[in-house]
Design a protein around this motif. Structure first.
Motif, PDB file in Angstrom:
ATOM      1  N   PRO A 151       5.911  -2.381  16.723  1.00  0.00           N
ATOM      2  CA  PRO A 151       4.751  -1.484  16.819  1.00  0.00           C
ATOM      3  C   PRO A 151       4.848  -0.327  15.838  1.00  0.00           C
ATOM      4  N   ALA A 152       3.705   0.225  15.499  1.00  0.00           N
ATOM      5  CA  ALA A 152       3.666   1.379  14.600  1.00  0.00           C
ATOM      6  C   ALA A 152       4.365   2.570  15.235  1.00  0.00           C
ATOM      7  N   ASP A 153       5.076   3.335  14.419  1.00  0.00           N
ATOM      8  CA  ASP A 153       5.777   4.523  14.885  1.00  0.00           C
ATOM      9  C   ASP A 153       5.170   5.746  14.184  1.00  0.00           C
ATOM     10  N   GLY A 193       2.991   8.448  -3.664  1.00  0.00           N
ATOM     11  CA  GLY A 193       2.484   7.428  -2.761  1.00  0.00           C
ATOM     12  C   GLY A 193       3.553   6.695  -1.993  1.00  0.00           C
ATOM     13  N   THR A 194       4.832   7.066  -2.210  1.00  0.00           N
ATOM     14  CA  THR A 194       5.916   6.415  -1.466  1.00  0.00           C
ATOM     15  C   THR A 194       6.789   7.462  -0.792  1.00  0.00           C
ATOM     16  N   GLY A 243       0.802  -1.217   0.000  1.00  0.00           N
ATOM     17  CA  GLY A 243       0.000   0.000   0.000  1.00  0.00           C
ATOM     18  C   GLY A 243       0.832   1.264   0.000  1.00  0.00           C
ATOM     19  N   GLY A 244       1.988   1.211  -0.664  1.00  0.00           N
ATOM     20  CA  GLY A 244       2.866   2.374  -0.740  1.00  0.00           C
ATOM     21  C   GLY A 244       3.732   2.588   0.481  1.00  0.00           C
ATOM     22  N   ARG A 245       3.624   1.739   1.492  1.00  0.00           N
ATOM     23  CA  ARG A 245       4.411   1.882   2.717  1.00  0.00           C
ATOM     24  C   ARG A 245       5.464   0.778   2.782  1.00  0.00           C
ATOM     25  N   LYS A 246       6.615   1.112   3.311  1.00  0.00           N
ATOM     26  CA  LYS A 246       7.760   0.205   3.289  1.00  0.00           C
ATOM     27  C   LYS A 246       7.668  -0.817   4.415  1.00  0.00           C
ATOM     28  N   ALA A 305       5.672   6.418   6.630  1.00  0.00           N
ATOM     29  CA  ALA A 305       5.916   5.712   5.370  1.00  0.00           C
ATOM     30  C   ALA A 305       6.275   4.239   5.598  1.00  0.00           C
ATOM     31  N   ALA A 306       6.361   3.831   6.860  1.00  0.00           N
ATOM     32  CA  ALA A 306       6.697   2.445   7.175  1.00  0.00           C
ATOM     33  C   ALA A 306       5.471   1.715   7.705  1.00  0.00           C
TER      34      ALA A 306
END
Length: 330
Positions: free
Chosen positions: A227-229, A329-330, A195-198, A234-235
């Motif tokens: 965990p999400a940061d 998107g990236t 989804g465009g996220r690394k 973008a990750a």
């Protein structure tokens, strides 16, 4: 082996001795897996070591985090730790170097490769203090991810070395798609996105002669159960994508075995065709930043060497060998 170390030529004998101990320890583990209660006498006879030796190996497994119950009738394995220990990869134990924390798996692998480590030698860490990505960017490596470097010795010309990163990204994307149902795509030159996220970054390091590769070490970092940061929008991590903790051992083994298989086909056209099929870059308006210029246009293909072909608005095409590629998107 699980402690930080610096390799020197004098270490060879010590490492061989340590590998022997490790192999005996994991033979005990193999005997205990799924076997219920196994007597010390049975283990002693099957492995050709004393019962005191069996007890020492059981103690070593407990030290690593394995929960092993002792009783008058023998030993029983109750649970394994959530760690990427050599014992979690049956048949691979003697080629894995595991660390709870290391500065960089790439550094360790570099020293191993220069010391003639065989192809398929794998360095794994639960966390890294100095993880790096392309262009020497910091790669955050907290516990819960997959941080590995694989030593490879492909029999290719250095001119084809760029293909290694492409193939590695295909192996990661394929593992995430087939094991977890995650719609991963590859981004030139060496990222995996969802989804465009690394979700994964890849770094390859080569030493070569003018006409032959000595080794190419492939560093792979995957955001798994981290965990999400909010500071890194973008990750993304796999636990966010699938909504549950992911078995890191299963994903690691799938990536590594798939990658070693694909490396044997590195000179065939099929390895590039698969990258094209999984690409999120081809057909996009991109900008590739290099040291002295930025090349913008539509990414239309990759060459046999792995170079990205970018077509400008006037129709002129440029083959870009390396650079920092960005698109919407990236």
């Amino acid at each position: 082996m699980e402690e930080l170390f610096t390799l020197t030529p004098a270490c060879d004998t010590v490492l061989t001795y340590m590998k022997t101990l490790v192999n005996n320890t994991y033979q005990v583990l193999r005997c205990l897996r799924g076997a219920g209660v196994v007597s010390g006498q049975n283990l002693s006879r099957r492995l050709g070591i004393s019962r005191v030796g069996v007890w020492k190996h059981v103690q070593e497994l407990r030290r690593q985090g394995y929960c092993i119950e002792s009783s008058p009738t023998g030993y029983r394995l109750l649970s394994a730790p959530d760690l990427l220990l050599p014992g979690e990869f049956p048949g691979w134990e003697d080629r894995i170097y595991h660390f709870h924390e290391v500065d960089s798996t790439m550094r360790i692998a570099r020293e191993l490769a220069r010391g003639d480590a065989e192809e398929g030698t794998l360095v794994l860490a639960e966390s890294q203090s100095q993880g790096r990505g392309r262009l020497d960017r910091v790669w955050l490596s907290p516990p819960g991810g997959i941080y590995l470097t694989l030593v490879t010795r492909p029999k290719i010309s250095p001119a084809l070395a760029t293909r290694v990163s492409l193939v590695a990204s295909v192996s990661v994307a394929t593992a995430l798609r087939e094991n977890l149902g995650v719609p991963a795509c590859v981004k030139w030159p060496n990222d995996v996105l969802v989804g465009g996220r690394k979700v994964c970054g890849i770094l390859a390091e080569m030493e070569a002669e003018p006409d032959a590769v000595r080794y190419i070490n492939i560093g792979i970092g995957v955001n798994v159960n981290t965990p999400a940061d909010p500071q890194l929008p973008a990750a993304v991590s796999l636990v966010e994508l699938v909504g549950r903790p992911v078995d890191r051992r299963e994903v690691t083994m799938r990536i590594v075995t798939d990658l070693l298989r694909r490396l044997r086909e590195l000179t065939s056209a099929s390895c590039l065709n698969i990258w094209r099929e999984l690409s999120g870059t081809i057909g996009r308006e991109v900008c590739v930043r290099q040291d002295n210029e930025t090349i913008c246009g539509v990414a239309v293909d990759i060459q046999e060497s792995g170079a990205l072909v970018v077509q400008a608005a006037d129709g002129r095409r440029t083959a870009v060998v390396a650079g920092d590629c960005t698109y919407e998107g990236t």
